[in-house]
Write a protein that holds these residues in place. Structure first.
Motif, PDB file in Angstrom:
ATOM      1  N   ASN A  25       0.823  -1.213   0.000  1.00  0.00           N
ATOM      2  CA  ASN A  25       0.000   0.000   0.000  1.00  0.00           C
ATOM      3  C   ASN A  25       0.856   1.261   0.000  1.00  0.00           C
ATOM      4  OD1 ASN A  25      -2.429  -1.365  -0.042  1.00  0.00           O
ATOM      5  ND2 ASN A  25      -2.641  -1.409   2.184  1.00  0.00           N
ATOM      6  N   HIS A  26       1.943   1.238   0.752  1.00  0.00           N
ATOM      7  CA  HIS A  26       2.841   2.396   0.764  1.00  0.00           C
ATOM      8  C   HIS A  26       3.522   2.571  -0.597  1.00  0.00           C
ATOM      9  CE1 HIS A  26       2.782   3.919   4.886  1.00  0.00           C
ATOM     10  NE2 HIS A  26       2.610   2.675   5.289  1.00  0.00           N
ATOM     11  N   LEU A  27       3.952   1.481  -1.210  1.00  0.00           N
ATOM     12  CA  LEU A  27       4.578   1.573  -2.530  1.00  0.00           C
ATOM     13  C   LEU A  27       3.599   2.135  -3.560  1.00  0.00           C
ATOM     14  CD1 LEU A  27       6.558  -1.792  -2.584  1.00  0.00           C
ATOM     15  CD2 LEU A  27       7.566   0.493  -2.798  1.00  0.00           C
ATOM     16  N   LEU A  28       2.341   1.715  -3.471  1.00  0.00           N
ATOM     17  CA  LEU A  28       1.341   2.165  -4.431  1.00  0.00           C
ATOM     18  C   LEU A  28       1.006   3.644  -4.285  1.00  0.00           C
ATOM     19  CD1 LEU A  28      -1.000  -0.945  -4.336  1.00  0.00           C
ATOM     20  CD2 LEU A  28       0.344  -0.173  -6.285  1.00  0.00           C
ATOM     21  N   ALA A  29       1.432   4.245  -3.170  1.00  0.00           N
ATOM     22  CA  ALA A  29       1.215   5.685  -2.994  1.00  0.00           C
ATOM     23  C   ALA A  29       2.186   6.512  -3.840  1.00  0.00           C
ATOM     24  CB  ALA A  29       1.368   6.058  -1.513  1.00  0.00           C
ATOM     25  N   HIS A  30       3.238   5.868  -4.335  1.00  0.00           N
ATOM     26  CA  HIS A  30       4.194   6.590  -5.184  1.00  0.00           C
ATOM     27  C   HIS A  30       3.567   6.798  -6.568  1.00  0.00           C
ATOM     28  CE1 HIS A  30       7.782   7.627  -7.444  1.00  0.00           C
ATOM     29  NE2 HIS A  30       8.453   7.740  -6.306  1.00  0.00           N
ATOM     30  N   PRO A  31       3.618   8.003  -7.080  1.00  0.00           N
ATOM     31  CA  PRO A  31       2.939   8.282  -8.354  1.00  0.00           C
ATOM     32  C   PRO A  31       3.488   7.500  -9.543  1.00  0.00           C
ATOM     33  CG  PRO A  31       4.327  10.142  -7.678  1.00  0.00           C
ATOM     34  CD  PRO A  31       4.248   9.219  -6.514  1.00  0.00           C
ATOM     35  N   ASN A  32       4.706   6.969  -9.417  1.00  0.00           N
ATOM     36  CA  ASN A  32       5.309   6.244 -10.534  1.00  0.00           C
ATOM     37  C   ASN A  32       5.086   4.740 -10.440  1.00  0.00           C
ATOM     38  OD1 ASN A  32       6.686   5.980 -12.921  1.00  0.00           O
ATOM     39  ND2 ASN A  32       8.717   6.096 -12.008  1.00  0.00           N
ATOM     40  N   VAL A  33       4.435   4.273  -9.367  1.00  0.00           N
ATOM     41  CA  VAL A  33       4.230   2.834  -9.177  1.00  0.00           C
ATOM     42  C   VAL A  33       2.847   2.440  -9.676  1.00  0.00           C
ATOM     43  CG1 VAL A  33       4.024   0.974  -7.501  1.00  0.00           C
ATOM     44  CG2 VAL A  33       5.864   2.658  -7.275  1.00  0.00           C
ATOM     45  N   HIS A  34       2.822   1.523 -10.634  1.00  0.00           N
ATOM     46  CA  HIS A  34       1.553   1.000 -11.156  1.00  0.00           C
ATOM     47  C   HIS A  34       1.030  -0.147 -10.291  1.00  0.00           C
ATOM     48  CE1 HIS A  34      -1.477  -0.656 -13.824  1.00  0.00           C
ATOM     49  NE2 HIS A  34      -0.824  -1.813 -13.822  1.00  0.00           N
ATOM     50  N   ASP A  35       1.910  -1.061  -9.909  1.00  0.00           N
ATOM     51  CA  ASP A  35       1.504  -2.189  -9.056  1.00  0.00           C
ATOM     52  C   ASP A  35       2.723  -2.669  -8.285  1.00  0.00           C
ATOM     53  OD1 ASP A  35      -0.110  -4.034  -7.873  1.00  0.00           O
ATOM     54  OD2 ASP A  35      -0.569  -5.172  -9.697  1.00  0.00           O
ATOM     55  N   ALA A  36       2.452  -3.337  -7.170  1.00  0.00           N
ATOM     56  CA  ALA A  36       3.538  -3.822  -6.319  1.00  0.00           C
ATOM     57  C   ALA A  36       3.114  -5.115  -5.638  1.00  0.00           C
ATOM     58  CB  ALA A  36       3.907  -2.778  -5.260  1.00  0.00           C
ATOM     59  N   ALA A  37       4.071  -6.010  -5.489  1.00  0.00           N
ATOM     60  CA  ALA A  37       3.836  -7.266  -4.771  1.00  0.00           C
ATOM     61  C   ALA A  37       5.067  -7.565  -3.933  1.00  0.00           C
ATOM     62  CB  ALA A  37       3.565  -8.407  -5.753  1.00  0.00           C
ATOM     63  N   VAL A  38       4.866  -7.734  -2.638  1.00  0.00           N
ATOM     64  CA  VAL A  38       5.972  -7.969  -1.710  1.00  0.00           C
ATOM     65  C   VAL A  38       5.926  -9.417  -1.249  1.00  0.00           C
ATOM     66  CG1 VAL A  38       6.977  -7.326   0.519  1.00  0.00           C
ATOM     67  CG2 VAL A  38       6.011  -5.558  -0.970  1.00  0.00           C
ATOM     68  N   VAL A  39       7.060 -10.101  -1.333  1.00  0.00           N
ATOM     69  CA  VAL A  39       7.138 -11.510  -0.949  1.00  0.00           C
ATOM     70  C   VAL A  39       8.398 -11.761  -0.132  1.00  0.00           C
ATOM     71  CG1 VAL A  39       5.860 -12.266  -2.988  1.00  0.00           C
ATOM     72  CG2 VAL A  39       8.368 -12.188  -3.062  1.00  0.00           C
ATOM     73  N   ALA A  40       8.440 -12.938   0.463  1.00  0.00           N
ATOM     74  CA  ALA A  40       9.619 -13.353   1.214  1.00  0.00           C
ATOM     75  C   ALA A  40      10.631 -14.002   0.276  1.00  0.00           C
ATOM     76  CB  ALA A  40       9.227 -14.345   2.296  1.00  0.00           C
ATOM     77  N   MET A  41      11.901 -13.782   0.581  1.00  0.00           N
ATOM     78  CA  MET A  41      12.962 -14.532  -0.097  1.00  0.00           C
ATOM     79  C   MET A  41      13.844 -15.143   0.991  1.00  0.00           C
ATOM     80  SD  MET A  41      15.268 -11.402  -1.615  1.00  0.00           S
ATOM     81  CE  MET A  41      15.917 -10.107  -0.553  1.00  0.00           C
ATOM     82  N   PRO A  42      14.354 -16.338   0.767  1.00  0.00           N
ATOM     83  CA  PRO A  42      15.128 -17.008   1.809  1.00  0.00           C
ATOM     84  C   PRO A  42      16.419 -16.270   2.123  1.00  0.00           C
ATOM     85  CG  PRO A  42      15.269 -18.214  -0.270  1.00  0.00           C
ATOM     86  CD  PRO A  42      14.246 -17.138  -0.467  1.00  0.00           C
TER      87      PRO A  42
END
Length: 550
Positions: free
Chosen positions: A456-473
């Motif tokens: 949600n915070h990333l999507l507040a940036h005017p240049n961000v169309h979509d964002a998905a946050v995941v875990a990496m080992p």
């Protein structure tokens, strides 16, 4: 009764009282009894301060009188964001005695989290330290107060600065005995909510967890028994005391329940913790897996006497078996694995368990009244030994989050079991092995990061169309965060997005460790973003980077 929380059904409450789980004691009464029985014993060591039980009880009375004079009253929600200092105990026990409700924020929380907590809880006051670890909490409080004008008081432990903040020191007042008597006579009931904790959170900002005097004190009592605490026990708090693990498992409050001594450390560094273990004859402490690894490495190069340390608890995230095997050999103490949640259920390996259980499982439920189910996606119990989602209910597991009716319908079954979101299997002897999570959450070395919140915070940036946050080992933290982002303008960098998140007041541990740009996201058969595919991609990229660096 506090509006917005779900009590246990009467039949369960009556059962827990009849079985002796809930004994009708409040936190204010608990401290009063300890002061009467062991007044001269040292309760808290904080820097140069050595505070006895009698002194702590008196400090709490004086501060409670000051809070009352300020206008704080029963059921007022008070955001408490204090580091490991003696005033933490004065503050929370004074609020307990009044019947006001601490809302436990962590020292790492910043504007985003604190503004939300103050607004959602309708907080009457916000209690902070002046500075800690180079961060000025007064500046944060000014930002929060500007965003939440209904916040009546900001109270500062230390220098309140030149603003309109109140000094905590000025609230310790000597009142007449009638005031102290009234605190006891008009204090909360044991079945009342004592405080609100924060959930790990998987759907945006954290939910608030209502814990009662009855249920939490029961968890302290059982934890103290399982961990063999007594009046000679010395517990070192290196993790933030407001976190549920070092607060109650058995933690600082479990130690005070047992009449032992709590030693507060301002840092978890071996250079701070090891000398305290030696000088204060610490017998038990608790760490998260990344910190355990640091301690294991440091113990081999530093020559501190750690012989008093009997138990090292490791929890907050899964501890690798190979690292677990090193604890006894390197530190010379017993490893105790702890798996639990602020919502309730706590599991321990027992101190006399064989090594095979201690290093390979996350313990078994501490109470005979804990009920546990492992179920598949249709809520059907899985066969013994198979992996399923862990559901639980019991005398110290909540029946609902605070002011969250819609979420509660999803988070709890119709018969009151809490859906933990953790995937686990169970050994024939009843020990749990945590296998992963069904919830969209990253466990970054014990700090829980809700993917949706960061998205949600990333999507507040005017240049961000979509964002998905995941875990990496990650070999050290267990998991790190990777943000996959689709942008309008490819000229933007990952560092720019991270700086944007910092400016929005996001806690440092929630800032993505890695940012990857994509033109489109993989989708499931029903059109949803496939987080599973993104996790696999993040893991693959991580492996490639590791191989290149070798």
């Amino acid at each position: 009764m506090l509006a917005g929380w779900r009590a246990w059904p009467e039949e369960f409450a009556n059962r827990y009282r009849a079985e002796g789980c809930w004994q009708g004691e409040t936190f204010g009464q608990l401290l009063r009894k300890r002061a009467a029985a062991d007044g001269e014993r040292i309760a808290v060591v904080s820097g140069d301060q050595r505070i006895s039980y009698a002194e702590l009880d008196h400090r709490v009375d004086r501060l409670a009188a000051g809070f009352l004079k300020l206008g704080i009253k029963a059921e007022d929600r008070i955001i408490v964001q204090l580091p490991n200092i003696a005033q933490f105990f004065d503050t929370i026990f004074a609020l307990f005695r009044i019947g006001a409700l601490p809302v436990f924020a962590l020292p790492v929380h910043r504007r985003s989290e604190i503004v939300y907590l103050c607004g959602f809880s309708e907080a009457a006051a916000y209690i902070i330290t002046d500075k800690d670890s180079g961060f000025d909490y007064r500046e944060l409080a000014s930002q929060v107060q500007a965003s939440v004008p209904s916040l009546r008081h900001v109270i500062v432990a230390g220098d309140p600065g030149s603003g309109a903040f109140t000094s905590l020191d000025d609230l310790y007042i000597d009142a007449v005995n009638e005031v102290y008597d009234r605190l006891d006579a008009q204090g909360p009931d044991s079945g009342d909510v004592a405080f609100l904790q924060l959930s790990g959170g998987t759907t945006g900002l954290p939910k608030l967890i209502p814990r009662t005097h009855d249920d939490y004190i029961y968890s302290l009592r059982v934890s103290a028994e399982v961990c063999a605490l007594h009046k000679e026990s010395v517990y070192l708090a290196v993790l933030p005391a407001a976190h549920n693990f070092p607060l109650s498992s058995p933690g600082v409050l479990g130690t005070l329940y047992a009449g032992g001594c709590v030693v507060l450390a301002r840092s978890a560094s071996p250079d701070v913790a090891f000398p305290l273990i030696r000088s204060e004859a610490v017998t038990i402490t608790a760490v998260v897996p990344p910190l355990a690894l640091i301690w294991l490495e440091a113990a081999q190069s530093r020559h501190y006497d750690l012989s008093h340390l009997q138990v090292l608890q490791v929890g907050g995230a899964k501890f690798s078996a190979e690292a677990a095997k090193r604890v006894k050999r390197v530190l010379g103490c017993t490893l105790q694995q702890v798996y639990g949640m602020a919502e309730g259920l706590v599991n321990y390996t027992r101190l006399d368990d064989p090594e095979e259980i201690t290093v390979n499982t996350q313990g078994r439920p501490m109470s005979p009244f804990d009920e546990v189910r492992l179920v598949d996606e249709d809520d059907v119990e899985v066969p013994p030994g198979e992996v399923g989602e862990l559901l639980t209910r019991g005398p110290y597991t909540i029946r609902g989050y605070y002011k969250a009716d819609k979420h509660n319908e999803r988070a709890f079954t119709s018969d009151g079991f809490y859906r933990t979101g953790d995937l686990a299997s169970m050994t024939p002897s009843g020990y749990l092995v945590i296998e992963g999570r069904s919830k969209d959450q990253i466990n970054r070395g014990g700090d829980k990061v809700a993917a949706e919140e960061v998205e949600n915070h990333l999507l507040a940036h005017p240049n961000v169309h979509d964002a998905a946050v995941v875990a990496m080992p990650d070999e050290f933290l267990g998991e790190r965060t990777c943000a996959f982002v689709i942008v309008h303008d490819p000229a933007i960098s990952g560092n720019e997005l991270k700086a944007f998140l910092r400016k929005r007041g996001l806690a440092a541990y929630k800032i993505p460790d890695r940012v990857e740009f994509m033109e489109s996201f993989p989708h499931t058969g029903v059109g949803k973003v496939s987080k599973k595919s993104l996790r696999e991609l993040a893991a693959q990229q991580q492996d490639e980077r590791v191989n290149v660096s070798k």
